[in-house]
Motif scaffolding. Structure first.
Motif: not given
Length: 540
Positions: A238-255
């Motif tokens: 919806x036009x915002x960045x809701x989560x960012x980080x390294x690939x392993x962090x975001x896809x491995x343990x999404x918040x």
């Protein structure tokens, strides 16, 4: 803001970016507070659903948004410390192509159909590097060879329509990189390509990125592609960045719940058994489709190519037949031939009636029962018609007894089935994202409640969550109405999810056929095995 790895200086900095579309004081915000930084040599991906603001963000970086319709109430975009938002067009033209290269989503729309591929690569070499015609040609040919196009000297003089989809995408990569940019923005660079080409294009980009040491901003809805290519990721919603980080962090343990939903949106098996008593709806024998090759100034006939060569097809009521193969294998030509939208020879029986030899006037009443969803929704939807007129066009032709109110009710119901609301009625195709346009195309086909639906790459432009929704929808509609599907796709996961049986095509012929699980679990033909291996590589 997405932080840089280590202490590397930023090449591109985007801070608190906002974008609004509208006019005369009526504006709608589509990007709100987006921020990230990218260093030289890094690979950052913007991911999210269609309409999340990914491509708009990229266009804002390049200064390519229409200034009469778009405005930036706040924010900053800096390249090497130089502010690009509101910069003079001369400044932006100096950077585009030279410092910042771009690969657009649809090469056929991005390439000029009136100019040869070579001229389009050579032109920026003259503008930005000052090369004369001969030197520009030599460098353009070198780049065509470098991106893996066979016979580059001859392809230099080819027009876009004379190249395959994969070749056009490679030509766009050559055009984007020929001037040696420090930053490459790749907007859905493998959309609509078959799985083997996806792997080839992705590996090519990774190789060139390492050789040139450039930064890459990848825009994609394909999480498998992002996992294979990117180092860091920004998830947009919806036009915002809701989560960012390294690939392993975001896809491995999404918040965030939204990120978790994206990661979990893998197609699942949706196939219900077809009753043994189901009648055969479509039967074709010995389908052959040839195209004449024209040569010389006056277009003399120079032989022919068999796009479809002796193919047999059988499809029962309520069944889905998947058709897979690389670009140029004859998948789409076969589908169009079966619906009498392409000239061919052979026998085609629909609901027991022979279609071969029928005049178009006799076939026309059957069109209501045989509908198509094409691969490119932007090309398939008239830019001059509202969504209401686009979706309702078939109803006006095939259901003339419906009054305006009844027709609108059917249109609204069709839009809601594909996840669009009534507000879409008065809007035009260019006002929607690629995924939303595909849903409009599906609604146009479904509103007539056909018995047979040809789906030509219907989910190639959709993000993972919307793809799953569309597959669920198609499965539900099939169960409800007993529709039969001819499902053409390069995505083997989608075929496994929805198809009962599969045809594997290569060079116009069927090289393997059978139940989906049997063919995918124990392929007998080397070509089928190569497709499955490429699909596995794309997911690593």
């Amino acid at each position: 803001m997405a932080e840089l790895a280590g202490d590397a200086p930023a090449l591109l900095e985007v801070e608190d970016l906002a974008v609004e579309f509208g006019r005369d004081g009526d504006y709608r915000r589509v990007v709100d507070g987006v921020g990230f930084r990218l260093a030289r040599g890094e690979r950052l991906a913007l991911v999210g659903e269609s309409g999340s603001g990914k491509s708009v963000t990229a266009l804002a970086v390049l200064g390519l948004l229409d200034r009469t319709l778009a405005r930036h109430p706040r924010g900053s975009v800096r390249y090497r410390g130089e502010e690009l938002l509101g910069a003079p067009q001369g400044t932006l033209r100096r950077l585009r192509g030279r410092a910042i290269g771009t690969i657009f989503q649809e090469p056929m729309n991005a390439l000029n159909p009136l100019h040869t591929i070579g001229r389009q690569i050579a032109e920026p070499l003259g503008l930005h590097l000052g090369l004369d015609g001969r030197a520009a040609r030599i460098r353009a040919v070198e780049w065509l060879q470098r991106v893996g196009i066979a016979d580059p000297e001859r392809r230099f003089d080819a027009f876009p329509h004379q190249l395959s989809g994969g070749q056009r995408q490679r030509a766009m990569i050559a055009m984007a990189l020929a001037c040696g940019p420090e930053l490459l923005i790749a907007d859905e660079p493998t959309t609509a390509l078959d799985v083997t080409l996806q792997v080839q294009i992705l590996d090519l980009l990774a190789q060139l990125q390492r050789e040139l040491g450039m930064a890459v901003l990848l825009i994609s809805h394909d999480l498998n592609l992002v996992r294979r290519f990117a180092e860091r990721v920004c998830v947009m919603h919806a036009g915002r960045v809701v989560e960012s980080g390294t690939l392993d962090a975001v896809f491995g343990a999404p918040r965030e719940a939204y990120t978790r939903a994206l990661v979990a949106a893998e197609p699942t098996r949706l196939v219900a058994a077809v009753p043994a008593t189901a009648a055969t709806l479509l039967e074709a024998r010995g389908i052959v489709c040839t195209f004449a090759l024209r040569r010389g100034l006056f277009g003399r006939r120079g032989g022919e190519v068999r796009a479809v060569d002796g193919v047999d097809v059988e499809l029962r009521a309520g069944e889905t037949l998947g058709i897979v193969g690389e670009s140029g294998s004859g998948k789409t030509t076969l589908g169009l031939s079966l619906l009498r939208l392409q000239d061919c020879s052979g026998s085609i029986r629909f609901d027991g009636r022979e279609l071969a030899g029928l005049r178009e006037r006799a076939v026309r009443p059957l069109r209501r029962h045989m509908q198509v969803v094409f691969q490119d929704p932007f090309a398939a939807l008239s830019p001059r018609l509202t969504v209401e007129r686009i979706v309702g066009e078939g109803l006006r032709i095939h259901c003339p007894a419906l009054d305006a109110a009844a027709r609108r009710a059917r249109i609204v119901a069709g839009l809601r089935e594909v996840g669009l609301d009534e507000e879409a009625l008065w809007r035009y195709p260019h006002e929607f994202s690629g995924g939303q346009r595909q849903r409009i195309a599906i609604a146009r086909a479904l509103v007539l409640e056909p018995r047979l639906l040809l789906l030509d790459e219907p989910t190639s432009a959709l993000d993972a969550t919307v793809q799953k929704q569309v597959l669920d929808l198609l499965s539900t509609l099939q169960a409800r109405h007993g529709m039969s599907y001819l499902f053409i796709s390069h995505d083997l996961r989608v075929i496994r999810a929805l198809a009962h049986r599969v045809l594997v095509m290569q060079a116009g012929r069927v090289v393997e056929a059978g139940p989906v699980e049997a063919v995918f679990e124990a392929p007998e033909h080397p070509y089928t095995l190569a497709l499955l291996r490429a699909a596995l590589l794309a997911r690593r």
